[in-house]
Enzyme design. Structure first.
Site, PDB file in Angstrom:
ATOM      1  N   TRP A 135      39.622  36.829  44.174  1.00 59.42           N
ATOM      2  CA  TRP A 135      40.659  35.801  44.085  1.00 59.42           C
ATOM      3  C   TRP A 135      40.571  34.960  42.810  1.00 59.42           C
ATOM      4  CZ3 TRP A 135      37.777  31.532  43.547  1.00 59.42           C
ATOM      5  CH2 TRP A 135      36.579  31.413  44.243  1.00 59.42           C
ATOM      6  N   SER A 140      31.851  39.996  46.149  1.00 57.32           N
ATOM      7  CA  SER A 140      30.496  39.573  46.496  1.00 57.32           C
ATOM      8  C   SER A 140      29.559  40.763  46.659  1.00 57.32           C
ATOM      9  CB  SER A 140      30.514  38.758  47.788  1.00 57.32           C
ATOM     10  OG  SER A 140      30.781  39.603  48.907  1.00 57.32           O
ATOM     11  N   TYR A 175      30.055  52.215  54.174  1.00 60.83           N
ATOM     12  CA  TYR A 175      31.264  52.904  54.629  1.00 60.83           C
ATOM     13  C   TYR A 175      31.408  54.263  53.937  1.00 60.83           C
ATOM     14  CZ  TYR A 175      32.540  48.213  56.308  1.00 60.83           C
ATOM     15  OH  TYR A 175      32.542  46.988  56.916  1.00 60.83           O
ATOM     16  N   GLU A 200      31.535  45.761  40.914  1.00 60.52           N
ATOM     17  CA  GLU A 200      31.281  44.651  39.993  1.00 60.52           C
ATOM     18  C   GLU A 200      31.098  43.433  40.873  1.00 60.52           C
ATOM     19  OE1 GLU A 200      31.335  41.448  38.406  1.00 60.52           O
ATOM     20  OE2 GLU A 200      33.456  41.667  37.908  1.00 60.52           O
ATOM     21  N   LYS A 258      44.351  46.281  47.176  1.00 65.04           N
ATOM     22  CA  LYS A 258      44.070  45.291  48.221  1.00 65.04           C
ATOM     23  C   LYS A 258      43.760  43.959  47.533  1.00 65.04           C
ATOM     24  CE  LYS A 258      42.602  42.904  51.699  1.00 65.04           C
ATOM     25  NZ  LYS A 258      42.605  41.626  50.956  1.00 65.04           N
ATOM     26  N   CYS A 308      32.289  35.025  37.880  1.00 67.18           N
ATOM     27  CA  CYS A 308      31.066  35.784  38.134  1.00 67.18           C
ATOM     28  C   CYS A 308      30.112  35.785  36.951  1.00 67.18           C
ATOM     29  CB  CYS A 308      31.406  37.224  38.531  1.00 67.18           C
ATOM     30  SG  CYS A 308      32.456  38.088  37.356  1.00 67.18           S
ATOM     31  N   GLU A 314      24.152  32.108  43.588  1.00 63.34           N
ATOM     32  CA  GLU A 314      25.429  32.008  42.890  1.00 63.34           C
ATOM     33  C   GLU A 314      26.284  30.963  43.594  1.00 63.34           C
ATOM     34  OE1 GLU A 314      28.793  34.940  41.005  1.00 63.34           O
ATOM     35  OE2 GLU A 314      28.055  35.426  43.008  1.00 63.34           O
TER      36      GLU A 314
END
Length: 498
Positions: A166, A244, A254, A266, A190, A301, A400
């Protein structure tokens, strides 16, 4: 000519934008009929509702993406023709710069001036760069002697899912979307649930540019629901994720439980800033440290939140940081072009950032400035905060924070600075300031980060790969030619001539 706050606010009131999922070339409701609300972080007010997709919508989107890929409508299109479509797409986005910037600011709380000058132009540039690279990808001929011809080719992966964060919605989306489309893949986007609207608008403009039906689709909704469904889906060939470390780990699980799809990650960072003892003029370094700490309100980040400076320069460095912060870094309504810092993305994230701030204060860390919330607008603004010499095992050093919180740590030597800089589980980016060319080469090699910028805080540019080491990710790089490797597969064709 830059507009005033009032002019941007007037534009915001007249904006029209899609809020439904984009599946099969159409904007449609989620199969469940569910919707979610999007909140303007600056005001705390709901300003739109959007479709909230689930596993059933994922199934539908994957089927359509696979059909489009297998048909060859995009995947088999001549690379030069794909390039033309992508260049037209970039032109359309550029023509909508102000509209996209206002929508991005409404949705994310990013300062309008920053979005206008950086985010949208960088997004357009990314699409153009990868578009031009589309028909300049070469395979290889192996040195297999006169008895055979070995052709090493690169083919599109197939159906690619890109899961975005975001904090840089448009820019990160184009970093992934452009090379994935350039390679001929079908792409399912997504967007983060907090910032879906600009991604839906990007899809609408992509259709206008001529990207065929089913080649690009957007599934807004819960990350935990849609991300898991994409990660486990046997019809998805690759996932590129920015976010994250925790979610990145889940995506690896998955993949292992499904079809071993390619995963490119990343992830987080706790990036260091190292000032060597040979730097004479501190002003350039201080300005870089301020940008490294507070760009995008610290929701970044690669934020350099561990600043290592020589002990004998520490007081001067802190003083200059405080002067620069007061002079050049202004926090407030992000629709005001005079501000370059805004609110946290959400109430929950604001509380998380304030937890770290309050923890640092309660642990007795020296606060040079900030250390509290600000009573502005929605109330989820965090004052730019500088801690000085916290303990190295403090949470504000090891975790972080993803907010406008930074730490200045005094060291006794360059070697100590490098050692402490590398003392982290992350390895995304590092900044090094030195007046000595030899030190620049030696210490840049020693810093354990995917990108090391010297005498400037930056992440490189579109021509340089961007990605991390250690728990900051692996499996691929954004930007440059390396980005295309995420979305392609190597194939050997070995022809016997005997």
């Amino acid at each position: 000519m830059a507009k005033t706050q009032q002019e941007y606010e007037k534009m915001a009131q007249s904006l029209t934008y899609p809020t439904q999922a984009f599946i099969g070339g159409k904007f449609i409701d989620a199969k469940s009929g569910k919707t979610s609300e999007t909140v303007n972080p600056a005001t705390g007010k709901v300003f739109a509702s959007f479709s909230s997709c689930d596993e059933n919508d994922v199934d539908e989107a994957v089927k359509i993406a696979r059909k489009a890929f297998d048909s060859g409508v995009w995947s088999k299109m001549h690379p030069t023709e794909r390039k033309k479509v992508l260049l037209k797409y970039a032109d359309i986005l550029e023509s909508k710069l102000e509209e996209l910037a206002v929508l991005e600011t409404l949705d994310s709380g990013k300062p309008i001036g920053e979005v206008m000058s950086t985010d949208i132009p960088e997004a357009v540039h990314a699409i153009r760069w990868h578009a031009e690279f589309t028909d300049k990808r070469y395979g290889q001929v192996s040195p297999s002697g006169d008895g055979a011809v070995g052709l090493v080719t690169k083919e599109a992966v197939g159906v690619v899912a890109c899961i975005m964060p975001w904090n840089f919605p448009i820019m990160t989306t184009t970093w992934k979307l452009a090379p994935a489309l350039a390679e001929g893949n079908s792409v399912i986007l997504k967007p983060a649930s907090q910032t879906s609207l600009t991604t839906l608008r990007l899809a609408e403009l992509a259709a206008e540019a001529g990207i065929p039906e089913g080649v690009l689709q957007v599934l807004p909704g819960s990350g935990s629901v849609i991300g898991k469904a994409l990660g486990l889906h046997m019809g998805v060939n690759a996932i590129s994720f920015t976010g994250s470390t925790e979610v990145g780990s889940q995506l690896l699980e998955y993949s292992a439980k499904s079809n071993l799809k390619k995963i490119s990650l990343e992830l987080g960072g706790k990036s260091p800033f190292v000032l060597c003892d040979d730097v004479k003029d501190l002003n350039k370094a201080v300005n870089a440290a301020l940008a490294a700490s507070f760009w995008n309100t610290g929701q970044n980040c690669t934020a350099n939140t561990r600043i290592f400076v020589p002990n004998n320069r520490k007081d001067e460095f802190v003083e200059l940081m405080l002067k620069g912060l007061e002079k050049d870094w202004h926090i407030g309504d992000p629709m005001n072009p005079a501000n370059n810092m805004g609110p946290m993305i959400s109430e929950s994230h604001f509380k998380n950032v304030m937890h770290y701030v309050e923890k640092g204060v309660s642990e007795g860390c020296k606060v040079a400035t900030g250390g509290h919330a600000l009573n502005i607008g929605s109330g989820i603004y965090v004052a730019p905060t500088l801690f000085v010499d916290p303990k190295m095992d403090s949470e504000i050093i090891t975790h972080e924070i993803f907010g406008p919180v930074s730490c200045i740590i005094g060291v006794n030597s360059n070697e100590e600075a490098i050692k402490l800089a590398n003392d982290t589980n992350y390895g995304l980016q590092a900044t090094l300031f030195t007046d000595n060319l030899q030190n620049a080469h030696i210490y840049a090699r020693q810093l354990k980060a995917g990108t090391v910028s010297v005498n400037k805080y930056c992440e490189g540019d579109i021509t340089t790969p961007f990605g991390g080491l250690k728990m900051s990710g692996f499996g691929g790089q954004d930007n440059a030619e390396a980005a295309h490797e995420q979305y392609s597969e190597l194939k050997t064709i070995f022809i016997n001539l005997e």
